[in-house]
Design a protein around this motif. Structure first.
Motif, mmCIF file in Angstrom:
data_model
loop_
_atom_site.group_PDB
_atom_site.id
_atom_site.type_symbol
_atom_site.label_atom_id
_atom_site.label_comp_id
_atom_site.label_asym_id
_atom_site.label_seq_id
_atom_site.Cartn_x
_atom_site.Cartn_y
_atom_site.Cartn_z
ATOM 1 N N GLU A 348 0.866 -1.174 0.000
ATOM 2 C CA GLU A 348 0.000 0.000 0.000
ATOM 3 C C GLU A 348 0.899 1.218 0.000
ATOM 4 N N SER A 350 1.053 5.772 -0.488
ATOM 5 C CA SER A 350 0.440 7.050 -0.782
ATOM 6 C C SER A 350 0.924 7.473 -2.159
ATOM 7 N N SER A 353 -3.421 10.581 -7.641
ATOM 8 C CA SER A 353 -4.528 9.793 -8.191
ATOM 9 C C SER A 353 -4.178 9.365 -9.608
ATOM 10 N N TYR A 395 -5.819 -4.639 -7.828
ATOM 11 C CA TYR A 395 -5.460 -3.260 -7.539
ATOM 12 C C TYR A 395 -6.686 -2.488 -7.065
ATOM 13 N N THR A 396 -6.511 -1.724 -5.985
ATOM 14 C CA THR A 396 -7.595 -0.842 -5.566
ATOM 15 C C THR A 396 -6.986 0.502 -5.161
ATOM 16 N N HIS A 397 -7.779 1.546 -5.268
ATOM 17 C CA HIS A 397 -7.274 2.811 -4.752
ATOM 18 C C HIS A 397 -8.405 3.641 -4.185
ATOM 19 N N GLN A 398 -8.024 4.438 -3.204
ATOM 20 C CA GLN A 398 -9.027 5.250 -2.524
ATOM 21 C C GLN A 398 -8.328 6.446 -1.896
ATOM 22 N N ASN A 399 -8.818 7.631 -2.204
ATOM 23 C CA ASN A 399 -8.271 8.865 -1.635
ATOM 24 C C ASN A 399 -6.747 8.947 -1.701
ATOM 25 N N HIS A 402 -2.915 3.848 -2.825
ATOM 26 C CA HIS A 402 -2.931 2.765 -3.813
ATOM 27 C C HIS A 402 -2.616 1.462 -3.102
ATOM 28 N N HIS A 403 -3.300 0.414 -3.527
ATOM 29 C CA HIS A 403 -3.148 -0.855 -2.834
ATOM 30 C C HIS A 403 -3.111 -1.974 -3.857
#
Lengths: 417, 224
Positions: A348, A350, A353, A395-399, A402-403
């Motif tokens: 994960e 930072s 976007s 893959y996921t991302h939020q605010n 990134h993960h």
């Protein structure tokens, strides 16, 4: 909505067969009653003849109840004789006869009840037979079509097992005993063979092209190394050279990554061994920490002695790329969090976007940023290597977080020991 | 020092020959397998730079031939093929090093020098350059005879620059040298810069700051 062949077939049969059978029954009923009537009339006429002959010979009385009655007519009526049904359940034939210049009217009766009973019975039997017929046609049809289509289902299974990249052997039965299916299988086999050939040619082409490009790249690089050592280099020339060098190096890097992708495609990393990925990860991270000045704050949750069976070079590329990715696409003062346990690896970080759809992130030459320093092949390599070993990458991302999660599939469960 | 360059690509061969001639090597060259065998048979070289794909034969065969002939010349294979098996095959046959194309001439130079040091070193592991003394075994550096501590990367960088002294070494070459060939890592140039900065600072403290020069954003040069 699509239905199976068998369902469809049964449905057609159940729609049309009862209609045909119903029509058949009606026809049968009409014909049967016609024949029965005809037979009854013949019988009646025969009976009448016999009665008249016997009466004429004087051996019969004028009337037997339920059988016949003879009445003497004073005047002949113009009547050829006709058959009638009475309300009391008889069929009656009346006809004039002449005996010794006297006119007689002979009325013969037969019961029509028996005939209608027989008719009902025959008709009921027929309905029963037809039902039996309907049932057995449907059952036989289902059974036989199941058997008939068996080769087709086998071909279907073979086609669904076929994967041009992983399992390109496609060999449906050559001899199914059914001409159409033999032909289908032959056509499909040819098609798969053509596809395989085109695919392997294309893969080979990429590899050969990458190989061929290495030499001119090497020449350019060596000439640049000589050029930057030329005496009397001006600042302007030096800047041009710096740009050329950078572009050439980027090209080399792209080419190297493409070659690597092609080699993975071509299965050129067959050797596997058990790799302690806990150690590997720690050393990769330590290595990056040493090399990068502004390494993000790192949070490590790495379980000991997690093993994976794979090619060591490829597994190293997979994890290095993921970690490097998290570092390069970070911002100053950012963080990365690496977790490894028996079932999965996750990282994960930072960062900025994304500017592209997350779904495209693992495609070749797709970049989330327009950063000139990346090739756009790093995650494509990750995907390719993961696919090779049945690892799932998510893959996921939020605010701005990134993960990426790599799940070790059941095919390659890391063993704790 | 005598060097034999066996490479069929004339342009690349010429670059290598030019670079090493400038460094004071005596260079011979060969463009085919036969020519290579002949020259390697006739003379003794300190180092042979050998390409694998050659007209008339394979560089690995040539190497095999040399080693069977009890020739001990140092051999560095340069090849466009970077498969691990090729590398292992080359090293198994007795190659001293293996470099994948495309490479930086400064990297090839460093490899040749290291090979020569290993093979023909006179026992001393100390490398001198001006006021610098590098002890390669102990990994220590003396500047004007006083010990200065460097990190592992700084030491490697200094060694690389000394090996290529008085020549401009590109940032890319340094990055590749420090981070390995497979570094899909153009971002590492920033880190080359920070290593250089630290190195320069430490040298400056000992009054040797001028030794290390930046050349217009192209690279760096250690002047001795």
């Amino acid at each position: 909505m699509s239905k199976t062949l068998e369902q469809k077939n049964t449905r057609y049969l159940l729609t049309w067969l009862p209609l045909v059978l119903l029509l058949g029954s009606v026809l049968f009923y009409v014909i049967l009653t016609g024949h029965a009537r005809h037979m009854q009339e013949k019988q009646l006429e025969l009976k009448q003849q016999n009665i008249w002959q016997a009466f004429a010979a004087g051996s019969l009385p004028m009337q037997i109840k339920g059988e016949y009655s003879i009445t003497k007519l004073s005047l002949p009526v113009n009547d050829a004789g006709k058959i009638q049904d009475t309300d009391s359940g008889y069929t009656v034939l009346s006809k004039q006869y002449e005996l010794n210049r006297d006119h007689y009217l002979l009325t013969t009766l037969v019961t029509s009840k028996e005939y209608s009973h027989l008719l009902v019975k025959v008709f009921a039997t027929e309905i029963f037979v037809f039902m039996l017929l309907l049932f057995s046609i449907v059952v036989i049809n289902r059974k036989s079509s199941k058997r008939l289509w068996q080769p087709f289902y086998k071909t279907l299974q073979a086609a669904s097992d076929y994967d041009i990249a992983k399992n390109n052997s496609f060999a449906p039965l050559a001899e199914t005993g059914i001409t159409e299916f033999n032909q289908l299988n032959k056509e499909l086999t040819d098609l798969a063979a053509k596809n395989n050939k085109a695919y392997s040619n294309q893969k080979q082409f990429v590899e050969n092209a990458s190989h061929e490009i290495q030499t001119p790249l090497a020449i350019i690089r060596s000439k640049l190394d000589l050029l930057i050592n030329e005496p009397g280099l001006t600042e302007g020339t030096a800047l041009l050279l710096a740009d050329i060098t950078q572009a050439n190096d980027r090209l080399s890097l792209l080419n190297k990554s493409l070659l690597l992708l092609a080699k993975i495609d071509n299965n050129q990393f067959p050797d596997q061994e058990r790799i302690n990925i806990s150690q590997l990860l720690s050393s990769i991270i330590a290595n990056y920490q040493e090399h990068y000045d502004n390494f993000p704050v790192t949070d490590l949750l790495i379980a000991d002695n997690i093993y994976l069976t794979a090619n060591p070079a490829l597994i190293e590329i997979l994890f290095s790329n993921l970690i490097k990715n998290a570092v390069v696409h970070n911002f100053p003062g950012g963080y990365i969090r690496v977790t490894l346990n028996g079932g999965e690896f996750s990282i994960e970080n930072s960062g900025m976007s994304l500017t592209i759809e997350p779904g495209y992130l693992f495609e070749r030459f797709r970049k989330g940023t327009s950063d000139i320093k990346t090739t756009g092949l790093g995650l494509a390599l990750v995907k390719q290597i993961a696919q090779l070993y049945g690892l799932e990458v998510l893959y996921t991302h939020q605010n701005g977080i990134h993960h990426i999660k790599v799940t070790f599939g059941t095919g390659n469960l890391p063993n704790l020991s | 020092m005598k060097l034999l360059v066996i490479e069929d690509e004339i342009s690349l061969r010429q670059s290598i020959v030019d670079y090493f001639t400038q460094s004071g090597f005596l260079c011979e060259q060969a463009g085919t397998f036969q020519e290579g065998v002949q020259k390697a048979d006739d003379f003794q070289y300190d180092c042979i730079i050998l390409d694998i794909n050659l007209p008339g034969g394979n560089g690995l065969q040539l190497l095999d031939h040399l080693r069977k002939d009890k020739k001990t010349d140092g051999v560095i294979i340069i090849s466009a093929r970077d498969a691990v098996e090729d590398r292992i095959a080359g090293l198994d046959l007795g190659a001293d090093d293996y470099l994948t194309k495309p490479f930086h001439l400064s990297e090839l130079n460093a490899r040749v020098k290291a090979l020569i040091r290993r093979k023909y070193g006179s026992g001393s592991s100390v490398l001198e350059a001006g006021s610098l003394k590098l002890d390669l075994a102990a990994k220590t550096v003396l500047v004007h005879d006083s010990l200065v501590s460097f990190t592992k990367n700084e030491f490697e960088l200094l060694l690389f620059l000394i090996t290529n002294q008085n020549r401009v070494v590109s940032r890319q070459a340094i990055a590749e040298h420090l981070y390995g060939e497979q570094t899909d890592n153009l971002a590492s140039f920033d880190f080359v810069y920070s290593h250089i900065k630290n190195l320069k600072k430490k040298l400056k403290e000992k009054g040797c700051g001028d030794m290390l020069q930046a050349v217009y954003g192209l690279g760096y040069k250690l002047v001795v």
